[in-house]
Motif scaffolding. Structure first.
Motif, mmCIF file in Angstrom:
data_model
loop_
_atom_site.group_PDB
_atom_site.id
_atom_site.type_symbol
_atom_site.label_atom_id
_atom_site.label_comp_id
_atom_site.label_asym_id
_atom_site.label_seq_id
_atom_site.Cartn_x
_atom_site.Cartn_y
_atom_site.Cartn_z
ATOM 1 N N ASP A 159 2.733 -10.369 -0.796
ATOM 2 C CA ASP A 159 2.406 -9.079 -0.185
ATOM 3 C C ASP A 159 3.131 -7.936 -0.892
ATOM 4 O O ASP A 159 2.576 -6.838 -1.051
ATOM 5 N N LEU A 160 4.367 -8.191 -1.323
ATOM 6 C CA LEU A 160 5.101 -7.191 -2.102
ATOM 7 C C LEU A 160 4.384 -6.905 -3.416
ATOM 8 O O LEU A 160 4.226 -5.743 -3.821
ATOM 9 N N ILE A 161 3.942 -7.948 -4.092
ATOM 10 C CA ILE A 161 3.224 -7.789 -5.360
ATOM 11 C C ILE A 161 1.949 -6.982 -5.146
ATOM 12 O O ILE A 161 1.609 -6.092 -5.941
ATOM 13 N N ASN A 162 1.240 -7.277 -4.077
ATOM 14 C CA ASN A 162 0.017 -6.536 -3.744
ATOM 15 C C ASN A 162 0.324 -5.053 -3.571
ATOM 16 O O ASN A 162 -0.354 -4.187 -4.156
ATOM 17 N N ARG A 163 1.363 -4.758 -2.793
ATOM 18 C CA ARG A 163 1.698 -3.354 -2.541
ATOM 19 C C ARG A 163 2.107 -2.643 -3.822
ATOM 20 O O ARG A 163 1.778 -1.463 -4.031
ATOM 21 N N PHE A 164 2.823 -3.347 -4.704
ATOM 22 C CA PHE A 164 3.255 -2.724 -5.952
ATOM 23 C C PHE A 164 2.050 -2.343 -6.815
ATOM 24 O O PHE A 164 1.945 -1.200 -7.293
ATOM 25 N N PHE A 165 1.148 -3.295 -7.042
ATOM 26 C CA PHE A 165 0.020 -3.011 -7.928
ATOM 27 C C PHE A 165 -1.029 -2.115 -7.258
ATOM 28 O O PHE A 165 -1.796 -1.444 -7.957
ATOM 29 N N THR A 166 -1.056 -2.079 -5.948
ATOM 30 C CA THR A 166 -1.916 -1.121 -5.248
ATOM 31 C C THR A 166 -1.408 0.297 -5.477
ATOM 32 O O THR A 166 -2.185 1.226 -5.708
ATOM 33 N N LYS A 167 -0.091 0.464 -5.428
ATOM 34 C CA LYS A 167 0.503 1.783 -5.630
ATOM 35 C C LYS A 167 0.511 2.180 -7.100
ATOM 36 O O LYS A 167 0.378 3.369 -7.427
ATOM 37 N N PRO B 144 -1.590 0.945 -10.013
ATOM 38 C CA PRO B 144 -2.649 0.134 -10.634
ATOM 39 C C PRO B 144 -2.626 0.145 -12.161
ATOM 40 O O PRO B 144 -3.161 -0.775 -12.788
ATOM 41 N N LYS B 145 -1.986 1.132 -12.752
ATOM 42 C CA LYS B 145 -1.969 1.222 -14.216
ATOM 43 C C LYS B 145 -1.202 0.059 -14.848
ATOM 44 O O LYS B 145 -1.375 -0.229 -16.028
ATOM 45 N N TYR B 146 -0.354 -0.602 -14.054
ATOM 46 C CA TYR B 146 0.434 -1.712 -14.593
ATOM 47 C C TYR B 146 -0.286 -3.055 -14.508
ATOM 48 O O TYR B 146 0.161 -4.031 -15.120
ATOM 49 N N ALA B 147 -1.372 -3.113 -13.749
ATOM 50 C CA ALA B 147 -2.005 -4.403 -13.457
ATOM 51 C C ALA B 147 -2.434 -5.137 -14.730
ATOM 52 O O ALA B 147 -2.218 -6.343 -14.866
ATOM 53 N N ASP B 148 -3.045 -4.434 -15.642
ATOM 54 C CA ASP B 148 -3.531 -5.084 -16.866
ATOM 55 C C ASP B 148 -2.426 -5.317 -17.884
ATOM 56 O O ASP B 148 -2.614 -6.069 -18.851
ATOM 57 N N LYS B 149 -1.288 -4.688 -17.686
ATOM 58 C CA LYS B 149 -0.176 -4.857 -18.619
ATOM 59 C C LYS B 149 0.669 -6.083 -18.303
ATOM 60 O O LYS B 149 1.415 -6.559 -19.154
ATOM 61 N N VAL B 150 0.565 -6.581 -17.071
ATOM 62 C CA VAL B 150 1.431 -7.664 -16.606
ATOM 63 C C VAL B 150 0.675 -8.983 -16.550
ATOM 64 O O VAL B 150 -0.460 -9.047 -16.092
ATOM 65 N N VAL B 151 1.313 -10.033 -17.055
ATOM 66 C CA VAL B 151 0.827 -11.402 -16.854
ATOM 67 C C VAL B 151 1.552 -11.947 -15.627
ATOM 68 O O VAL B 151 2.780 -12.065 -15.623
ATOM 69 N N LEU B 152 0.792 -12.232 -14.576
ATOM 70 C CA LEU B 152 1.369 -12.661 -13.306
ATOM 71 C C LEU B 152 1.200 -14.163 -13.119
ATOM 72 O O LEU B 152 0.082 -14.681 -13.116
ATOM 73 N N SER B 153 2.325 -14.849 -12.951
ATOM 74 C CA SER B 153 2.328 -16.290 -12.705
ATOM 75 C C SER B 153 2.847 -16.542 -11.297
ATOM 76 O O SER B 153 3.903 -16.013 -10.920
ATOM 77 N N ILE C 13 -4.852 -15.509 -3.691
ATOM 78 C CA ILE C 13 -5.793 -14.439 -4.027
ATOM 79 C C ILE C 13 -6.017 -13.526 -2.830
ATOM 80 O O ILE C 13 -6.104 -12.302 -2.973
ATOM 81 N N LYS C 14 -6.081 -14.118 -1.642
ATOM 82 C CA LYS C 14 -6.275 -13.314 -0.425
ATOM 83 C C LYS C 14 -5.124 -12.323 -0.255
ATOM 84 O O LYS C 14 -5.343 -11.143 0.065
ATOM 85 N N HIS C 15 -3.895 -12.783 -0.494
ATOM 86 C CA HIS C 15 -2.739 -11.903 -0.308
ATOM 87 C C HIS C 15 -2.582 -10.898 -1.450
ATOM 88 O O HIS C 15 -2.099 -9.784 -1.216
ATOM 89 N N LEU C 16 -2.968 -11.276 -2.647
ATOM 90 C CA LEU C 16 -2.928 -10.312 -3.754
ATOM 91 C C LEU C 16 -4.008 -9.257 -3.617
ATOM 92 O O LEU C 16 -3.877 -8.146 -4.132
ATOM 93 N N GLY C 17 -5.082 -9.612 -2.934
ATOM 94 C CA GLY C 17 -6.196 -8.682 -2.764
ATOM 95 C C GLY C 17 -6.843 -8.340 -4.094
ATOM 96 O O GLY C 17 -6.906 -9.170 -5.003
ATOM 97 N N THR C 18 -7.299 -7.130 -4.191
ATOM 98 C CA THR C 18 -7.941 -6.684 -5.435
ATOM 99 C C THR C 18 -6.957 -5.989 -6.372
ATOM 100 O O THR C 18 -7.344 -5.518 -7.439
#
Length: 346
Positions: free
Chosen positions: A63-71, A73-82, A109-114
């Motif tokens: 949920d923390l990861i979701n909130r970070f990338f929601t706030k 979004p420019k970092y989403a494609d730069k990060v490889v998330l494992s 995936i549900k918790h990461l959302g979009t």
């Protein structure tokens, strides 16, 4: 950034997210987000989290990861998330069955959302109790790891995950898994006080197969920073207090390694944490073909800067000097709780 994972360039050091949420006091979003952004700015764009890295709610990390990338979004494609999964969130039992790993991936995936794609999924441990009900070749025996990896390969085909990683596995398991599907990374504990991955041939096997190694707990769960001098330095409820290496009888003995490393770091003009990470990275010069990415965690900008600031690489003589220290100082106590030791090196 010379290494690529899933066709994305990743920096030489990654970032572990567990400490934000698996602790007695959860890190506030503002503080966590500042640390995460700084890590990316330092080039640490391999992020490592877990489906069960939360107290008291297991999915707090997701949920923390979701909130970070929601706030941001420019970092989403730069990060490889494992993300680690494959663990029952109620019983904490590992489960590598095809049905369960699909359930685990879908929950992540549900918790990461979009906000962020699940780039890499890895079962936290190999489940020894699952076996294939099918055979790829009639003359070969397939077991637990093949069962799980074959199921995950289907999820890759469906686009639910970008790739497959392994966690806490021995060399033979890596070879068996790689025979079923491409393995994007192998995560193992590796540090100055946990060198089994080298001794058991895991590092050399990954180098041979061209699989990057993700070194978790590169600072010995904070012990190698030199900032922990007694059990009283931990907050009440800290899970590390239950580990054998942090027991009263082992603590003072294991401090010998910290003291030796601190002396060497001071002589080199760097922090003990920086020396510990540099020692791990030096293995790339020692083992041909090896790519190893330490993933120190940190909840403050001071620690992020300390861990990720580039320092002068170790010389061969310094690496040998550290080797002599490791030969001299015997670490006391297992890496985990007693009942969890059986699942290491699956």
């Amino acid at each position: 950034m010379s290494l690529q994972i899933l066709d994305k360039p990743v920096g030489p050091i990654g970032f572990g997210l567990m400490g934000f949420t698996w602790r007695p006091t959860i890190t506030p979003d503002d503080q966590a987000f500042t640390a995460m952004k700084l890590a990316i700015e330092h080039g640490a764009n391999f992020f490592n989290g877990g489906e069960f890295y939360g107290t008291p709610v297991p999915t707090l990390n997701l949920d923390l990861i979701n909130r970070f990338f929601t706030k941001y979004p420019k970092y989403a494609d730069k990060v490889v998330l494992s993300i680690k999964g494959g663990v029952d969130l109620t019983t904490h039992a590992v489960n590598g069955s095809p049905e369960f790993v699909r359930q685990s991936v879908e929950n992540i995936i549900k918790h990461l959302g979009t906000a962020k794609k699940l780039d890499l999924f890895e079962c936290a441990r190999v489940d020894p109790n699952v076996y294939c009900e099918f055979a790829f070749h009639t003359d070969e025996q397939y077991g637990p790891i093949e069962t799980t990896v074959f199921a995950l390969a289907e999820l890759v085909k469906e686009g639910l995950i970008g790739g497959i990683s392994l966690s806490e596995v021995k060399a033979e398991t890596i070879r068996r898994a790689a025979a079923v599907h491409t393995i994007a990374a192998v995560e193992v504990e590796y540090s100055l006080w946990s060198t089994e991955a080298r001794d058991l041939g895991v590092l050399s096997t990954c180098a041979e197969l061209g699989i990057p190694v993700i070194a978790y707990s590169p600072l010995g769960r904070g012990f190698l920073t030199g900032q922990i001098r007694s059990r009283q330095d931990f907050d009440e409820g800290d899970f590390r207090l239950n580990f054998e290496r942090f027991s009263e009888e082992n603590f003072a003995v294991n401090l010998q390694l910290v003291d030796e490393i601190t002396k060497l770091a001071q002589k080199k003009g760097i922090k003990p944490s920086q020396l510990a990470i540099s020692w791990i990275k030096k293995h790339e010069d020692i083992i041909p073909g090896l790519h190893i990415i330490p993933i120190p965690g940190a909840t403050t900008v001071e620690r992020v800067d300390e861990n990720l600031t580039e320092v002068e690489a170790l010389t061969g003589d310094e690496f040998a000097e550290i080797g002599a220290i490791l030969d001299k100082v015997e670490i006391k106590g297992g890496r985990y709780y007693k009942h969890a030791e059986s699942l290491l090196w699956g």
